[in-house]
Design an enzyme around this catalytic site. Structure first.
Site, PDB file in Angstrom:
ATOM      1  N   HIS A  37      -5.802  20.744 103.790  1.00 48.78           N
ATOM      2  CA  HIS A  37      -5.415  19.919 105.121  1.00 48.78           C
ATOM      3  C   HIS A  37      -6.911  20.075 105.876  1.00 48.78           C
ATOM      4  O   HIS A  37      -7.564  19.037 106.290  1.00 48.78           O
ATOM      5  CB  HIS A  37      -4.558  20.533 106.028  1.00 48.78           C
ATOM      6  CG  HIS A  37      -3.139  20.582 105.802  1.00 48.78           C
ATOM      7  ND1 HIS A  37      -2.383  21.591 105.273  1.00 48.78           N
ATOM      8  CD2 HIS A  37      -2.411  19.397 105.762  1.00 48.78           C
ATOM      9  CE1 HIS A  37      -1.102  21.268 104.934  1.00 48.78           C
ATOM     10  NE2 HIS A  37      -1.128  19.894 105.150  1.00 48.78           N
ATOM     11  N   SER A 188       2.293  23.570 101.498  1.00 48.75           N
ATOM     12  CA  SER A 188       2.738  24.276 102.490  1.00 48.75           C
ATOM     13  C   SER A 188       3.989  25.054 101.822  1.00 48.75           C
ATOM     14  O   SER A 188       4.524  26.087 102.374  1.00 48.75           O
ATOM     15  CB  SER A 188       3.425  23.485 103.792  1.00 48.75           C
ATOM     16  OG  SER A 188       2.076  22.982 104.300  1.00 48.75           O
TER      17      SER A 188
END
Length: 286
Positions: A37, A188
């Site tokens: 990210h 994640s």
């Protein structure tokens, strides 16, 4: 970095940036951020003057068997990562802000073709939820460009098609997948893995790489390559979901004559579903 929770605050901050002549970039996320990210935000900061990130765990893209409530929420750590990566404005709406009339009657966006099969088959309604929330974010921010990771290859194809078909004046940029040293795509979901599962997880990318090498060397029996790679997954403790070779742009099933290919995989290890992909440009093979 300014953090806002409402569309009104978001638009006011963006209007100020526009008044200063700044170009706007958007990086949508669901939080629980990692280095992948951060790379998206850093890339945006290199291209535009004002970077907006969003964190919204979108219930519309979760299926009934997927545990929305267990999705990690790590706002304080996420804010630190975004600030360090060069984010200027963070939008953290709640569900009522994004869906004020509730989700049952929410207008939804359906992108046909590229959303079908693969994750679209394994997670019915998922891409409708993605397309709907991304459309709402695009309308709220009205960015000049938006950046998404290539790890979610089908999602990126859905968003590119959405922007093209609805004539949105937004440049969509796909950023290369960030990987751990052993090849595992950062996600994640990796945080759900036990130590034993984490050690086995790179098997997915290893299988993709071996398939890609065989294809570059002239192998066109995709079914044979898929069977071998899925047996490798089973031996490593995975439960295969799908493994397919597709034409890279349209995502239709690949043929022996195609020159731009992508191998896409999804598999469960324990209760965690991992995805990955590897694109192959045969025109660049020497």
């Amino acid at each position: 970095m300014n953090t806002v929770k409402t569309g009104r605050e978001l638009r006011a901050a963006i209007a100020q940036a526009r008044a200063e002549g700044k170009q706007i970039g958007l990086v949508p996320t669901m939080g629980n951020l990692h280095a992948g990210h951060a790379a998206l935000v850093e890339k945006a900061a290199q291209r535009v003057d004002f970077v907006v990130a969003s964190i919204f765990v979108n219930p519309l893209q979760f299926g009934p068997s997927e545990d929305l409530d267990k999705y990690p929420r790590t706002l304080a750590a996420d804010q630190e990562k975004l600030l360090e990566a060069g984010c200027d404005l963070l939008f953290i709406p709640d569900v009522d802000e994004m869906y004020p009339a509730g989700m049952a009657g929410q207008t939804r966006v359906c992108v046909s073709g590229v959303s079908e099969g693969l994750c679209g088959a394994s997670r019915p309604g998922h891409f409708e939820g993605v397309a709907t929330v991304v459309t709402k974010l695009f309308n709220l921010v009205q960015p000049d460009l938006a950046i998404f990771g290539q790890k979610d290859y089908q999602q990126l194809a859905v968003i590119r098609t959405l922007v093209r078909d609805l004539n949105m004046p937004i440049q969509i940029i796909g950023e290369a997948t960030v990987r751990a040293e052993d090849g595992l795509a950062l996600s994640s979901r990796n945080g759900y893995l036990s130590a034993e599962q984490r050690a086995a997880a790179p098997t997915l990318y290893r299988g993709l790489s071996e398939m890609a090498t065989a294809i570059r060397n002239g192998e066109r029996d995709f079914a044979k390559l898929i069977a071998a790679a899925q047996q490798q997954q089973l031996s490593a403790g995975f439960r295969p979901d799908y493994l397919e070779v597709r034409e890279a742009n349209s995502l239709r099933p690949a043929t022996a004559d195609d020159r731009h290919l992508v191998i896409l995989v999804a598999a469960f290890i324990g209760s965690t579903r991992l995805i990955d992909n590897l694109a192959i440009d045969l025109d660049s093979v020497t």
